[in-house]
Every structure is written in C-alpha cells, then in structure tokens.
Design an enzyme around this catalytic site. Structure first.
Site, short mmCIF file in Angstrom:
data_model
loop_
_atom_site.label_atom_id
_atom_site.label_comp_id
_atom_site.label_asym_id
_atom_site.label_seq_id
_atom_site.Cartn_x
_atom_site.Cartn_y
_atom_site.Cartn_z
N ASP A 82 13.90 -0.19 -10.47
CA ASP A 82 13.15 -1.45 -10.47
C ASP A 82 11.65 -1.21 -10.63
O ASP A 82 10.89 -2.14 -10.92
CB ASP A 82 13.45 -2.30 -9.22
CG ASP A 82 13.37 -1.53 -7.92
OD1 ASP A 82 13.58 -0.30 -7.94
OD2 ASP A 82 13.10 -2.14 -6.87
N ASP A 164 7.82 0.54 -1.81
CA ASP A 164 8.73 -0.48 -1.27
C ASP A 164 8.35 -0.95 0.14
O ASP A 164 8.70 -2.06 0.54
CB ASP A 164 10.16 0.08 -1.20
CG ASP A 164 10.87 0.02 -2.55
OD1 ASP A 164 10.52 -0.85 -3.36
OD2 ASP A 164 11.77 0.83 -2.76
N HIS A 225 7.06 -5.05 -3.94
CA HIS A 225 7.82 -6.31 -4.02
C HIS A 225 7.11 -7.38 -3.19
O HIS A 225 6.65 -7.11 -2.08
CB HIS A 225 9.22 -6.16 -3.43
CG HIS A 225 10.11 -5.21 -4.17
ND1 HIS A 225 10.63 -5.48 -5.42
CD2 HIS A 225 10.58 -3.98 -3.84
CE1 HIS A 225 11.38 -4.47 -5.82
NE2 HIS A 225 11.36 -3.53 -4.88
FE1 FEO Z 1 13.42 1.51 -3.87
FE2 FEO Z 1 12.07 -1.38 -5.05
O1 FEO Z 1 12.98 0.23 -5.13
#
Ligand code: FEO
Length: 407
Positions: A82, A164, A225
C-alpha cells in the site's frame, strides 16, 4: 486544487481511497488514505509512495508542486504494497539519485521488486541526511509492524513521518486532526491500533520510551494512513501509551454466536449478572459484528466472556475464526470466561477455554454448559457467572491478584 502544506516546503502528496472496504481482513468502512510527502529541500525528497492503483493521484499531487523528474531522493519507510506498490513505476519516472531504506527494507525491496540495481542507500539508525535547507534522520522501528519499518524525522520542522504507526483507515476531504470529528478520529485510531499493532505492543512501549529519552521535539506526526496530527500529536502519543500496556477500562464484553438462541439467552443472563455488579458491558453477536470491530472493543476491555454452542464437536465457525484472529493479535491483561449450549457432545466451552489459556487470559470460571434449551435454574447460573466476572473485574481494578481456575 490547492496544495496541502504541512510546513514551509513540506507537502502531502498522497491519495485518498474512498472505496476500499476490506484491508486484508480488516473492515475499512470509512475507506483509507495512502499518504506520501514531498520535502522541497535543495535535494527534493519524496517520502513513501502509494498503492499501485493510485499512482496517478500521487503524480497529480506532486505535479502541483514540482515536475516529478526533478525529485532527487525517495525514502521508503515501509515496503508493504500500500506504500510501495507504484514504486517501480515511480522509479522509472523519477530515476532518483538515492533510495533510502532500512537494512531490512533493502532486503524486502529486493524480494518484492527484484531490482538489485536501484540506487539503494541503507540508512543507519539515527543517520542524518542533509537535503539542503532541510535535514532528515531515521529511526529504526523494526516490527512496527514489518521488519523493514522505519520513521523519518524532519529536524527543522519537527515532523515525524511515522509510516503505519499513529495512522487510521479514514478517508476524508480534510488532511489534519483539527479539521475532523474527534470521536471518529479516535475511534478509527483505536481500531487501527487494535487490528494492526496489538501484537507489537511491547515494541510500541519501547519506542515511546526511546522517543522520550531522545527528547525529540515533535510538532507534527505524519503517518502513512489517515490524517496528519498537526494540532495535537500528544493526543495520539498518550492514547498509544495506554494501548501499548493493554490498559483496561474495567468494562466487559460478551462475544457470542448462537444457533437456536439458547446461547443467546445465556449471554443475556450473563449480561444481567454484570449489570448487577455495576459493570459496563457490551453484547457482541458475531453474526452482525465484524471481527475487526470486535477487536476494537477487545483493546480496552477488562473481561472477555465467550459464548458459543457446539457444532460437529467444535465451535461455530464464526467463533473459531474470531478466536484465531484474536490469538494472532495477543491481547493481554484480561479476565476470561466461557459458556454455551450443546446437544450431545458439548466441546465448544472446552475449546474456548483452551483458546483463552493460549492467549494467557485469566480464566475465572471453569465454564458453563447447558444442554439444548436453558431453563430458569440454568439462566440463574449464567447470572451468577456474570456476577462472578464482575466481582473479579473489580478486584483487578483495585489492584488485587486474580488467579486462573484453569491451568
Ligand atoms: Fe503496513 Fe499501510 O502498510
């Protein structure tokens, strides 16, 4: 479209994903974002990329600030797809002078993209890189939550790009903590911790201690995120300091599945016993609650009471699946108990007790089984079970030791 500025010459250039509803088994009902950041030093530096299908959003946001071909460096804080899915295509466009990553990040990049000729620069923990007018350093955060994970710290603006950690799966038109509903923000931050980081809580605890020891001034936390904590980064640090020790609120949750409502009748009577002891509780039927939402309730619950009937000498599949998920995340510091109805063999309670033992929950009742449909005396036993759990919870809250009745 206006650019999203974190500080002078520091921009958000990521992508908002309004569509995703499942993130490897985690229900993302509010979507998510893949954050990437651009530092306009003399050496122009891109921190992280985005999911492959969002490459054009990334490019669009970068082009509002600078021609992507002018970017000098790429920092890979985390290799999971991602954040690195479009890296090969971005490498073709940017042709960067250097790709900064951790030692484990280097290994993971090779295993993902099979490109030994990329200009890797493996950073040592604490190493500083002068970007010309901006300085970044790196903090190794191995296993938070992958072996390759690291943070990047921007010295002049005191911004921690935290990969993250401190993130949320939350798609919004806003980009900053002071612009969104605080209850939604904290709920999604807790859900993210519960489902991604619970297993790594001892490492989170060490990391928080290390950051404090380093006296790193943090004006802003920019995760990969969700929103950027520009107004109140202390709020998420404080929440993490509670979650990483699995601090309990003293509440109980009854997680159950039911076949013909017998176990559900038992669940309601257990709840009634908890209420008698003044314990706040939640009844969670696995038929209508997603496992990742249930885990969010597990995060700060003091007691987990499991209810499930027996099917084919085992548990109902939703309970079995939930316990496998919860066991992987290893929540600690909780009291447990189990109950369920059965027809003829009745193994489910024993299996739930086994699962709780493996998770090192303190089991305060040997378990309650009722054949077929409970009658008044059985439901009275369920009320007593609820009362017992309630009393034990109060003992724990008062600092008294509670022993498991099953070893
Ligand atoms: Fe560990 Fe947002 O991926």
């Amino acid at each position: 479209m206006k650019t999203i500025k974190l500080a002078e010459n520091v921009y958000w250039v990521g992508a908002v994903d309004w569509l995703t509803r499942d993130f490897h088994g985690y229900s993302t009902l509010r979507g998510t974002t893949y954050n990437a950041y651009l530092i306009m030093g003399e050496k122009i530096t891109l921190i992280d990329t985005v999911k492959k299908s969002y490459k054009n959003d990334l490019l669009h946001h970068i082009r509002q600030i600078v021609d992507p071909e002018k970017i000098d460096y790429i920092v890979v804080n985390h290799v999971e797809m991602d954040h690195s899915g479009c890296l090969p295509e971005m490498m073709e466009i940017i042709k960067p002078e250097k790709v900064f990553c951790s030692k484990m990040g280097h290994k993971a990049l090779l295993k993902h993209f099979h490109q030994p000729r990329w200009p890797y620069h493996i950073v040592a923990p604490g190493e500083e890189i002068d970007l010309g007018g901006k300085t970044v350093s790196f903090l190794e955060t191995r296993m938070l939550h992958w072996p390759d994970s690291m943070f990047t710290y921007l010295k002049e603006d005191q911004i921690l790009f935290s990969s993250d950690a401190f993130g949320q799966h939350l798609a919004t038109s806003e980009r900053f903590d002071d612009e969104v509903n605080q209850d939604v923000l904290m709920h999604e931050t807790a859900k993210y911790y519960a489902n991604i980081l619970t297993l790594y809580s001892p490492l989170v605890k060490k990391l928080l201690a290390k950051v404090e020891e380093m006296r790193l001034p943090i004006r802003m936390i920019a995760p990969d995120h969700g929103i950027v904590w520009r107004n109140n980064p202390a709020k998420v640090l404080e929440a993490y300091s509670r979650w990483c020790v699995h601090e309990s609120t003293g509440n109980a949750i009854i997680i159950y599945d039911t076949m013909w409502h017998s176990t559900e009748m038992m669940a309601k009577s257990v709840a009634s016993g908890l209420a008698d002891e003044g314990i706040h509780y939640k009844l969670i039927n696995l038929q209508v609650n997603h496992r990742s939402d249930v885990m969010t309730d597990v995060l700060d619950a003091g007691a987990i009471i499991l209810g499930c009937p027996t099917l084919n000498n085992g548990m109902l599949p939703r309970m079995a699946g939930f316990l496998m998920y919860m066991r992987g995340l290893r929540p600690t510091n909780k009291i447990g108990a189990a109950f369920g109805s059965y027809g003829w063999s009745g193994e489910a309670v024993k299996l739930m007790n086994q699962a709780m033992l493996e998770m090192k929950l303190t089991i305060c009742h040997k378990g309650l089984r009722v054949q077929y449909v409970p009658e008044h005396t059985h439901l009275k036993e369920c009320v007593d079970l609820g009362r017992l759990v309630g009393r034990k919870l109060k003992d724990v809250q008062a600092g008294k030791e509670v022993q498991s009745v099953i070893e």
